[in-house]
Design a protein around this motif. Structure first.
Motif, PDB file in Angstrom:
ATOM      1  N   VAL A  54      42.716  44.065  51.014  1.00 13.42           N
ATOM      2  CA  VAL A  54      43.659  43.859  49.900  1.00 13.42           C
ATOM      3  C   VAL A  54      43.139  44.453  48.593  1.00 13.42           C
ATOM      4  O   VAL A  54      43.895  44.577  47.627  1.00 13.42           O
ATOM      5  CB  VAL A  54      43.959  42.359  49.689  1.00 13.42           C
ATOM      6  N   GLY A  55      41.875  44.827  48.547  1.00  8.81           N
ATOM      7  CA  GLY A  55      41.321  45.388  47.323  1.00  8.81           C
ATOM      8  C   GLY A  55      39.849  45.707  47.485  1.00  8.81           C
ATOM      9  O   GLY A  55      39.279  45.594  48.587  1.00  8.81           O
ATOM     10  N   PHE A  56      39.199  46.074  46.361  1.00  7.42           N
ATOM     11  CA  PHE A  56      37.790  46.463  46.399  1.00  7.42           C
ATOM     12  C   PHE A  56      37.052  45.949  45.168  1.00  7.42           C
ATOM     13  O   PHE A  56      37.627  45.808  44.088  1.00  7.42           O
ATOM     14  CB  PHE A  56      37.647  47.991  46.439  1.00  7.42           C
ATOM     15  N   GLY A  57      35.778  45.690  45.370  1.00  2.32           N
ATOM     16  CA  GLY A  57      34.864  45.493  44.267  1.00  2.32           C
ATOM     17  C   GLY A  57      33.936  46.696  44.246  1.00  2.32           C
ATOM     18  O   GLY A  57      33.588  47.225  45.310  1.00  2.32           O
ATOM     19  N   LYS A  66      42.928  37.960  42.424  1.00  3.50           N
ATOM     20  CA  LYS A  66      41.530  37.555  42.475  1.00  3.50           C
ATOM     21  C   LYS A  66      41.322  36.055  42.282  1.00  3.50           C
ATOM     22  O   LYS A  66      40.278  35.524  42.668  1.00  3.50           O
ATOM     23  CB  LYS A  66      40.712  38.320  41.437  1.00  3.50           C
ATOM     24  N   SER A  67      42.316  35.373  41.711  1.00  3.86           N
ATOM     25  CA  SER A  67      42.180  33.931  41.501  1.00  3.86           C
ATOM     26  C   SER A  67      42.486  33.125  42.759  1.00  3.86           C
ATOM     27  O   SER A  67      42.329  31.905  42.762  1.00  3.86           O
ATOM     28  CB  SER A  67      43.097  33.472  40.361  1.00  3.86           C
ATOM     29  N   ARG A  68      42.949  33.791  43.807  1.00  7.03           N
ATOM     30  CA  ARG A  68      43.252  33.080  45.054  1.00  7.03           C
ATOM     31  C   ARG A  68      42.426  33.586  46.229  1.00  7.03           C
ATOM     32  O   ARG A  68      42.622  33.140  47.359  1.00  7.03           O
ATOM     33  CB  ARG A  68      44.743  33.224  45.377  1.00  7.03           C
ATOM     34  N   LEU A  69      41.539  34.520  45.954  1.00  8.51           N
ATOM     35  CA  LEU A  69      40.735  35.125  47.018  1.00  8.51           C
ATOM     36  C   LEU A  69      39.264  34.788  46.834  1.00  8.51           C
ATOM     37  O   LEU A  69      38.798  34.547  45.712  1.00  8.51           O
ATOM     38  CB  LEU A  69      40.904  36.646  47.003  1.00  8.51           C
ATOM     39  N   LEU A  70      38.542  34.778  47.921  1.00 11.70           N
ATOM     40  CA  LEU A  70      37.093  34.587  47.892  1.00 11.70           C
ATOM     41  C   LEU A  70      36.464  35.677  48.749  1.00 11.70           C
ATOM     42  O   LEU A  70      36.836  35.853  49.922  1.00 11.70           O
ATOM     43  CB  LEU A  70      36.716  33.202  48.438  1.00 11.70           C
ATOM     44  N   TYR A  71      35.532  36.397  48.171  1.00 11.38           N
ATOM     45  CA  TYR A  71      34.871  37.477  48.908  1.00 11.38           C
ATOM     46  C   TYR A  71      34.088  36.897  50.089  1.00 11.38           C
ATOM     47  O   TYR A  71      33.334  35.934  49.946  1.00 11.38           O
ATOM     48  CB  TYR A  71      33.921  38.251  47.990  1.00 11.38           C
ATOM     49  N   ASN A  92      36.585  45.213  39.711  1.00 10.51           N
ATOM     50  CA  ASN A  92      37.418  44.949  40.880  1.00 10.51           C
ATOM     51  C   ASN A  92      38.725  45.710  40.800  1.00 10.51           C
ATOM     52  O   ASN A  92      39.098  46.230  39.740  1.00 10.51           O
ATOM     53  CB  ASN A  92      37.743  43.448  40.966  1.00 10.51           C
ATOM     54  N   SER A  93      39.434  45.740  41.914  1.00 11.49           N
ATOM     55  CA  SER A  93      40.793  46.272  41.917  1.00 11.49           C
ATOM     56  C   SER A  93      41.633  45.475  40.930  1.00 11.49           C
ATOM     57  O   SER A  93      41.359  44.301  40.667  1.00 11.49           O
ATOM     58  CB  SER A  93      41.412  46.141  43.311  1.00 11.49           C
ATOM     59  N   ALA A 131      32.149  34.221  47.672  1.00 16.70           N
ATOM     60  CA  ALA A 131      31.959  34.400  46.224  1.00 16.70           C
ATOM     61  C   ALA A 131      33.304  34.588  45.544  1.00 16.70           C
ATOM     62  O   ALA A 131      34.253  35.114  46.144  1.00 16.70           O
ATOM     63  CB  ALA A 131      31.059  35.600  45.932  1.00 16.70           C
ATOM     64  N   THR A 132      33.378  34.148  44.300  1.00 16.15           N
ATOM     65  CA  THR A 132      34.551  34.440  43.486  1.00 16.15           C
ATOM     66  C   THR A 132      34.507  35.905  43.084  1.00 16.15           C
ATOM     67  O   THR A 132      33.445  36.538  43.116  1.00 16.15           O
ATOM     68  CB  THR A 132      34.590  33.553  42.242  1.00 16.15           C
ATOM     69  N   LEU A 133      35.633  36.452  42.678  1.00 15.09           N
ATOM     70  CA  LEU A 133      35.753  37.890  42.435  1.00 15.09           C
ATOM     71  C   LEU A 133      35.644  38.213  40.951  1.00 15.09           C
ATOM     72  O   LEU A 133      36.623  38.593  40.301  1.00 15.09           O
ATOM     73  CB  LEU A 133      37.075  38.404  42.996  1.00 15.09           C
ATOM     74  N   GLY A 134      34.457  37.993  40.420  1.00 19.45           N
ATOM     75  CA  GLY A 134      34.243  38.298  39.016  1.00 19.45           C
ATOM     76  C   GLY A 134      34.932  37.346  38.075  1.00 19.45           C
ATOM     77  O   GLY A 134      35.117  37.638  36.898  1.00 19.45           O
ATOM     78  N   THR A 135      35.335  36.197  38.581  1.00 15.24           N
ATOM     79  CA  THR A 135      36.010  35.197  37.753  1.00 15.24           C
ATOM     80  C   THR A 135      35.434  33.827  38.070  1.00 15.24           C
ATOM     81  O   THR A 135      34.756  33.654  39.086  1.00 15.24           O
ATOM     82  CB  THR A 135      37.528  35.202  38.028  1.00 15.24           C
ATOM     83  N   ALA A 136      35.676  32.878  37.190  1.00 19.07           N
ATOM     84  CA  ALA A 136      35.221  31.516  37.456  1.00 19.07           C
ATOM     85  C   ALA A 136      36.048  30.907  38.580  1.00 19.07           C
ATOM     86  O   ALA A 136      37.148  31.372  38.890  1.00 19.07           O
ATOM     87  CB  ALA A 136      35.354  30.674  36.187  1.00 19.07           C
TER      88      ALA A 136
END
Length: 550
Positions: free
Chosen positions: A203-206, A228-233, A219-220, A270-275
């Motif tokens: 769905v995207g990339f870091g 990104k607020s609903r996904l976890l790496y 990130n994408s 991990a979270t995607l660059g967000t809290a």
């Protein structure tokens, strides 16, 4: 989106026994099938599958639903993902509504360019050496699909050569369009970490810079596929371990996740660059795991851990916090061969609520009365957000940390909640038989409501209410639907059971009225006479009658 008619067609073409039988062993039991429930540990089968109703229900843990719900819960998928999984299993072609082709095109762009990124990494010694120097094994590079994106012109040239329309690549978040309509790559000269949905779709990339760009990670952008607020790496790779081990480790970086998994801690995400946010909670809650926050011990890491621990505690999660010392992150420790030290830190994680209380209270100068009062207010506000029983358990700790009397936090609770269960006592058979009949023959509901009020059903009032409101997926109703103890009655049998039920109800009501000293004498006399000389005799003569219509 998937066309609704296509979903209905898929539902009609699959059999729940076949679907569930692909995941667990089912054994014939009368008209139904039984198995040990896959959602909780048990030795005696309480998981029932009904082929006639195309539903399942577990009498042990209460789960239930249809084929799609089963795949959603077992595989930890969203509704559309479960639909697509079933369609793939049964070679069924789904139809999509207008605009859904854009969704499919974006997925194709992401999948194609991900393959290209992976090939690029093998051709870039600098990027490959960076990963090796960080301790990342080749097996981890392959497992996580780590790649490399070169210069921007190479990205545009690849998309053109692969016949991938540039506007679709924009929608996928791979490139962007600037002034004058010029296209440019969003990620340039970076190591890439593909981000997948829970079902394993890209769905995207870091991207991690290797050219000392001031933005170390990017990130994408937000797209139809990427939130990104609903996904976890790493969740797509971790979910099986999370569900099995009832543990989930949240860390801060992509490399932390990779190294955690490499060291055997395969529950890491991990979270995607967000809290961590409230939007993550549904994903974190799947499988009901303990959540361990594994953050750096610097000021930013402590602040992030405190915020996340507060949110998790108030939301009813169990778990703890690990702060890695001396400015090191998990990836560094594991790369140095200190996996056992990491394991020890995880075992000794500070429980969430004590962590929040200590960090909150000790942030104030407690020798200053006004600061102490502010600390008390902050601690009380946090505790007030917890459930009464949990709050009660931690009031003494908060009082001790502050050096105040527990009574200042308010009256402590000593209440216990009686657990409602799906009872099958003799006295309940009539009510449950009525409910099962109405469940199978909803056309009779209105005639029953003419003589019975929902509140008459006592402990089954919630079930009755759910039934008349059409809540077919209410867990107790689903359990009743597959329970062969109670039979579906014809209309004449139903009327007989209703009469007996009403006679018993009004006998009890009569006793309550006689014993109630708050009812005025004239009203009490009227009610007693009405029930004794009118309602009950008419019911015994075979009439169906309610107090209001008598």
């Amino acid at each position: 989106m998937i066309d609704n008619a296509s979903i209905e067609s898929l539902k009609n073409s699959i059999d729940i026994v076949d679907v569930i039988g692909n995941f667990i062993e089912l054994k014939k039991a009368g008209a139904n099938y039984k198995a040990n429930c896959p959602f909780h540990g048990e030795k005696t089968p309480s998981f029932v599958v009904s082929p006639s109703k195309q539903i399942y229900h577990c009498f042990g843990c209460g789960v239930g639903g249809d084929s799609i719900k089963f795949v959603m819960e077992l595989e930890k998928l969203s509704y559309p993902e479960a639909i697509e999984k079933l369609a793939s299993m049964y070679n069924f072609s789904l139809n999509y509504t207008k605009g859904s082709s854009d969704y499919s095109d974006a997925k194709r762009v992401l999948e194609t360019i991900q393959t290209w990124y992976v090939k690029n990494l093998e051709n870039n010694p600098t990027a490959k050496q960076y990963l090796l120097d960080r301790g990342v094994a080749q097996s981890s590079i392959e497992r996580f699909g780590i790649g490399y994106v070169p210069d921007g012109n190479s990205v545009i040239n690849f998309l053109n050569s692969a016949l991938l329309p540039l506007p679709k690549a924009v929608e996928a978040g791979v490139i962007a369009q600037g002034e004058g309509g010029r296209y440019y790559a969003r990620l340039v000269e970076r190591i890439t970490f593909p981000i997948y949905s829970t079902s394993g779709a890209a769905v995207g990339f870091g991207g991690r810079t290797i050219t000392n760009h001031p933005a170390k990670y990017i990130n994408s952008p937000q797209t139809k596929l990427f939130n990104k607020s609903r996904l976890l790496y790493g969740y797509d790779l971790a979910k099986e371990s999370i569900y099995k081990n009832k543990k989930l480790i949240v860390c801060e970086g992509y490399l932390d996740v990779v190294m955690f998994h490499q060291a055997g801690f395969t529950e890491a995400v991990a979270t995607l660059g967000t809290a961590l946010t409230a939007e993550h909670l549904p994903l974190l809650r799947k499988g009901d795991p303990k959540v361990i926050l594994a953050y750096d011990g610097d000021k930013a890491g402590v602040a992030a851990a405190l915020k996340a621990a507060q949110m998790l505690s108030v939301s009813g999660f169990d778990g703890g916090v690990v702060l890695f010392p001396d400015g090191q992150d998990p990836a560094d420790l594991i790369a140095k061969g200190e996996s056992e030290s990491v394991a020890k830190l995880l075992r000794e994680a500070k429980p969430l609520i004590p962590f929040v209380l200590e960090k909150t209270i000790y942030a104030y100068e407690l020798n200053d009365p006004r600061a102490k009062e502010a600390a008390f207010g902050a601690a009380k506000q946090f505790l007030d957000g917890l459930s009464p029983i949990i709050k009660d358990a931690y009031i003494p700790m908060a009082a001790t940390l502050l050096g105040v009397a527990p009574v200042l936090f308010g009256q402590q609770t000593q209440a216990s909640r009686a657990k409602e269960s799906f009872s099958q006592k003799k006295d309940d058979v009539a009510q449950l038989s009525i409910l099962k009949t109405l469940l199978e023959k909803p056309e009779l509901i209105d005639s029953v409501l003419d003589v019975i009020d929902v509140n008459m059903f006592g402990g089954y009032a919630a079930m009755f209410s759910a039934l008349i409101n059409g809540e077919k997926e209410h867990p107790h109703l689903m359990g009743l639907a597959v329970d062969e103890t109670f039979q579906v009655m014809d209309e004449a049998e139903l009327q007989g059971v209703l009469r007996n039920f009403l006679i018993k109800h009004y006998d009890m009501e009569l006793k309550h009225i006689v014993a109630d000293r708050t009812i005025p004498f004239e009203k009490k006399s009227f009610l007693i006479r009405k029930i004794k000389t009118d309602i009950i005799p008419r019911l015994k003569r075979g009439e169906l009658v309610a107090f209001e219509s008598a």
